[in-house]
Motif scaffolding. Structure first.
Motif, PDB file in Angstrom:
ATOM      1  N   VAL A 223       0.854  -1.193   0.000  1.00  0.00           N
ATOM      2  CA  VAL A 223       0.000   0.000   0.000  1.00  0.00           C
ATOM      3  C   VAL A 223       0.886   1.238   0.000  1.00  0.00           C
ATOM      4  N   PHE A 224       0.617   2.167  -0.936  1.00  0.00           N
ATOM      5  CA  PHE A 224       1.472   3.340  -1.091  1.00  0.00           C
ATOM      6  C   PHE A 224       0.793   4.653  -0.726  1.00  0.00           C
ATOM      7  N   ASP A 225      -0.531   4.716  -0.796  1.00  0.00           N
ATOM      8  CA  ASP A 225      -1.195   5.968  -0.447  1.00  0.00           C
ATOM      9  C   ASP A 225      -2.625   5.686  -0.015  1.00  0.00           C
ATOM     10  N   ILE A 226      -3.132   6.573   0.858  1.00  0.00           N
ATOM     11  CA  ILE A 226      -4.501   6.477   1.375  1.00  0.00           C
ATOM     12  C   ILE A 226      -5.070   7.889   1.410  1.00  0.00           C
ATOM     13  N   ILE A 232     -15.747   7.991   2.165  1.00  0.00           N
ATOM     14  CA  ILE A 232     -15.111   7.060   1.227  1.00  0.00           C
ATOM     15  C   ILE A 232     -13.596   7.087   1.408  1.00  0.00           C
ATOM     16  N   ILE A 233     -12.985   5.911   1.361  1.00  0.00           N
ATOM     17  CA  ILE A 233     -11.536   5.785   1.498  1.00  0.00           C
ATOM     18  C   ILE A 233     -10.979   5.239   0.185  1.00  0.00           C
ATOM     19  N   TRP A 234      -9.968   5.914  -0.348  1.00  0.00           N
ATOM     20  CA  TRP A 234      -9.302   5.489  -1.564  1.00  0.00           C
ATOM     21  C   TRP A 234      -7.899   5.007  -1.225  1.00  0.00           C
ATOM     22  N   ILE A 235      -7.514   3.878  -1.791  1.00  0.00           N
ATOM     23  CA  ILE A 235      -6.233   3.265  -1.445  1.00  0.00           C
ATOM     24  C   ILE A 235      -5.471   2.926  -2.733  1.00  0.00           C
ATOM     25  N   ALA A 236      -4.243   3.429  -2.837  1.00  0.00           N
ATOM     26  CA  ALA A 236      -3.374   3.128  -3.976  1.00  0.00           C
ATOM     27  C   ALA A 236      -2.456   1.970  -3.611  1.00  0.00           C
ATOM     28  N   THR A 237      -2.537   0.896  -4.377  1.00  0.00           N
ATOM     29  CA  THR A 237      -1.751  -0.302  -4.088  1.00  0.00           C
ATOM     30  C   THR A 237      -1.010  -0.766  -5.347  1.00  0.00           C
ATOM     31  N   SER A 257     -11.150  -2.104 -15.772  1.00  0.00           N
ATOM     32  CA  SER A 257     -11.344  -0.679 -16.017  1.00  0.00           C
ATOM     33  C   SER A 257     -10.281  -0.180 -16.993  1.00  0.00           C
ATOM     34  N   ASP A 258     -10.281   1.129 -17.235  1.00  0.00           N
ATOM     35  CA  ASP A 258      -9.279   1.728 -18.112  1.00  0.00           C
ATOM     36  C   ASP A 258      -8.070   2.241 -17.346  1.00  0.00           C
ATOM     37  N   LEU A 259      -7.877   1.786 -16.117  1.00  0.00           N
ATOM     38  CA  LEU A 259      -6.650   2.107 -15.390  1.00  0.00           C
ATOM     39  C   LEU A 259      -5.472   1.553 -16.202  1.00  0.00           C
ATOM     40  N   PRO A 260      -4.472   2.389 -16.526  1.00  0.00           N
ATOM     41  CA  PRO A 260      -3.426   1.944 -17.448  1.00  0.00           C
ATOM     42  C   PRO A 260      -2.434   0.943 -16.865  1.00  0.00           C
ATOM     43  N   LEU A 261      -2.298   0.909 -15.527  1.00  0.00           N
ATOM     44  CA  LEU A 261      -1.350  -0.001 -14.875  1.00  0.00           C
ATOM     45  C   LEU A 261      -1.769  -0.150 -13.424  1.00  0.00           C
ATOM     46  N   ASN A 262      -1.509  -1.316 -12.847  1.00  0.00           N
ATOM     47  CA  ASN A 262      -1.929  -1.566 -11.460  1.00  0.00           C
ATOM     48  C   ASN A 262      -0.970  -1.005 -10.416  1.00  0.00           C
ATOM     49  N   LEU A 263       0.213  -0.598 -10.825  1.00  0.00           N
ATOM     50  CA  LEU A 263       1.226  -0.129  -9.874  1.00  0.00           C
ATOM     51  C   LEU A 263       0.999   1.352  -9.569  1.00  0.00           C
ATOM     52  N   LEU A 264       0.297   1.617  -8.471  1.00  0.00           N
ATOM     53  CA  LEU A 264      -0.101   2.981  -8.127  1.00  0.00           C
ATOM     54  C   LEU A 264       0.725   3.508  -6.961  1.00  0.00           C
ATOM     55  N   VAL A 275     -10.921  12.101  -9.408  1.00  0.00           N
ATOM     56  CA  VAL A 275      -9.915  11.399  -8.616  1.00  0.00           C
ATOM     57  C   VAL A 275      -8.668  11.274  -9.478  1.00  0.00           C
ATOM     58  N   PHE A 276      -7.531  11.758  -8.966  1.00  0.00           N
ATOM     59  CA  PHE A 276      -6.280  11.701  -9.711  1.00  0.00           C
ATOM     60  C   PHE A 276      -5.376  10.630  -9.114  1.00  0.00           C
ATOM     61  N   ILE A 277      -4.819   9.801  -9.987  1.00  0.00           N
ATOM     62  CA  ILE A 277      -4.035   8.654  -9.559  1.00  0.00           C
ATOM     63  C   ILE A 277      -2.661   8.707 -10.199  1.00  0.00           C
ATOM     64  N   GLY A 278      -1.618   8.675  -9.367  1.00  0.00           N
ATOM     65  CA  GLY A 278      -0.248   8.623  -9.863  1.00  0.00           C
ATOM     66  C   GLY A 278       0.171   7.188 -10.091  1.00  0.00           C
ATOM     67  N   VAL A 279       0.693   6.916 -11.293  1.00  0.00           N
ATOM     68  CA  VAL A 279       1.026   5.554 -11.692  1.00  0.00           C
ATOM     69  C   VAL A 279       2.539   5.425 -11.873  1.00  0.00           C
ATOM     70  N   ALA A 280       3.091   4.313 -11.432  1.00  0.00           N
ATOM     71  CA  ALA A 280       4.527   4.059 -11.566  1.00  0.00           C
ATOM     72  C   ALA A 280       4.816   3.466 -12.938  1.00  0.00           C
ATOM     73  N   GLY A 281       5.037   4.342 -13.922  1.00  0.00           N
ATOM     74  CA  GLY A 281       5.389   3.883 -15.253  1.00  0.00           C
ATOM     75  C   GLY A 281       4.386   4.222 -16.339  1.00  0.00           C
ATOM     76  N   GLN A 282       3.208   4.751 -15.953  1.00  0.00           N
ATOM     77  CA  GLN A 282       2.191   5.079 -16.954  1.00  0.00           C
ATOM     78  C   GLN A 282       1.557   6.449 -16.731  1.00  0.00           C
ATOM     79  N   GLY A 283       2.264   7.334 -16.051  1.00  0.00           N
ATOM     80  CA  GLY A 283       1.795   8.710 -15.946  1.00  0.00           C
ATOM     81  C   GLY A 283       0.697   8.933 -14.927  1.00  0.00           C
ATOM     82  N   ILE A 284      -0.310   9.694 -15.329  1.00  0.00           N
ATOM     83  CA  ILE A 284      -1.389  10.108 -14.425  1.00  0.00           C
ATOM     84  C   ILE A 284      -2.732   9.693 -15.001  1.00  0.00           C
ATOM     85  N   ALA A 285      -3.586   9.157 -14.146  1.00  0.00           N
ATOM     86  CA  ALA A 285      -4.944   8.787 -14.560  1.00  0.00           C
ATOM     87  C   ALA A 285      -5.937   9.654 -13.812  1.00  0.00           C
TER      88      ALA A 285
END
Length: 331
Positions: A223-226, A232-237, A257-264, A275-285
């Motif tokens: 888990v990298f971010d909460i 509502i709780i959002w968790i980046a894993t 979904s259209d999430l480009p990569l699971n490594l968040l 909701v903005f999601i930082g991705v390790a290797g695929q930019g921003i969703a």
């Protein structure tokens, strides 16, 4: 007859000349399509006073932006830049992992200790001069009570400091599931939600309640971010984006979904539909939970400077600051 022969030879020569001219024509190379300027500002060492392009964390209070880099702490007020580092501020390391401010005090988590920087005075806490369990600091948060909570890299666990007294929690002396703590967030009830290498641990001040892929719908133990959005709780894993709404858990991933990569690495809420999601290797969703629509920006389809996003932060004017491994983009 003679005239006909001359005419024939002339026609053949004219045809050969025309073919040769056509063959030697150079087809112009089409101009490459310019990358759209999706992001209004890009800050890098080449165009600003930022200390380094590798960004680990961003904290914004009012118009002051504090940026944790691999070469010191950069501070930006909208016009001017300054830097705190080992040379001018006595920091124990220039590799800054996290920041937490409170009034005139800035707590700085480095690779070689914890720093209290107040009114130009630097105080360093490390394993040699304090009960700090490890020198590599990965996460910081100030609780409502004013206590500083410190997450360390593998080996140290979780610590707290109230200015005088320390407490240290590890798997050996508590129910904390893992010594590697990546994120600490406090909810409105005063409970700490702690992201570790073995799932989520919720600490109410007395007890730890743990959630992992074995006893919950958490898709991955890392888990990298909460982030909290009202109830509502959002968790980046490393297994996608998990949404907890009461007793309901749901994970958005590449498969459903259209999430480009699971490594968040980071998740930030701009509004209930952004909701903005930082991705390790695929930019921003960017995700709209109401319509289930996704927008994806990366190095190839925008002016995002790098595809590795470590942190997403929303400022006071609702602009989105994106920390990458090659500078900052503002949306």
């Amino acid at each position: 007859m003679k005239n006909s022969l001359i005419y024939l030879i002339f026609s053949i020569l004219l045809l050969l000349f025309a073919c040769n001219k056509e063959a030697n024509k150079i087809t112009p190379t089409p101009e490459p399509t310019p990358t759209p300027d999706i992001f209004s500002s890009i800050y890098q060492t080449s165009n600003s006073g930022i200390a380094d392009n590798f960004i680990n964390d961003i904290e914004i209070l009012g118009n002051i932006v504090k940026i944790a880099t691999n070469n010191g702490l950069s501070i930006f007020d909208g016009n001017n830049w300054s830097v705190l580092n080992t040379t001018n501020a006595g920091l124990p390391s220039n590799k800054i992992n996290c920041i937490q401010s409170n009034g005139t005090t800035t707590w700085i988590g480095t690779d070689n200790g914890l720093v209290n920087y107040t009114n130009g005075i630097t105080t360093i806490y490390n394993t040699s001069n304090s009960p700090l369990p490890a020198n590599k600091i990965r996460a910081l948060t100030l609780s409502i009570s004013g206590k500083l909570w410190i997450g360390t890299f593998s080996g140290g666990g979780l610590a707290s400091f109230d200015g005088s007294n320390w407490q240290v929690f590890t798997p050996s002396n508590s129910d904390l599931p893992n010594n590697s703590v990546s994120v600490i967030k406090e909810n409105t009830n005063g409970d700490l939600w702690i992201g570790t290498g073995s799932g989520i641990s919720v600490f109410d001040g007395n007890n730890f309640t743990n959630y992992n892929p074995g006893n919950s719908d958490l898709p991955n133990p890392f888990v990298f971010d909460i982030t909290f959005d009202n109830t509502i709780i959002w968790i980046a894993t490393n297994g996608g984006l998990t949404k907890i709404d009461g007793s309901s858990w749901y994970t958005y991933n590449m498969q459903n979904s259209d999430l480009p990569l699971n490594l968040l690495r980071s998740v930030a809420i701009k509004s209930s539909t952004e909701v903005f999601i930082g991705v390790a290797g695929q930019g921003i969703a960017q995700f709209n939970p109401t319509t289930s629509e996704w927008v994806h920006f990366n190095f190839s389809n925008s002016n995002l400077p790098n595809n590795y996003v470590n942190k997403v932060t929303i400022d006071f004017s609702n602009k989105v600051w994106i920390a990458t491994e090659n500078g900052i983009a503002v949306y």
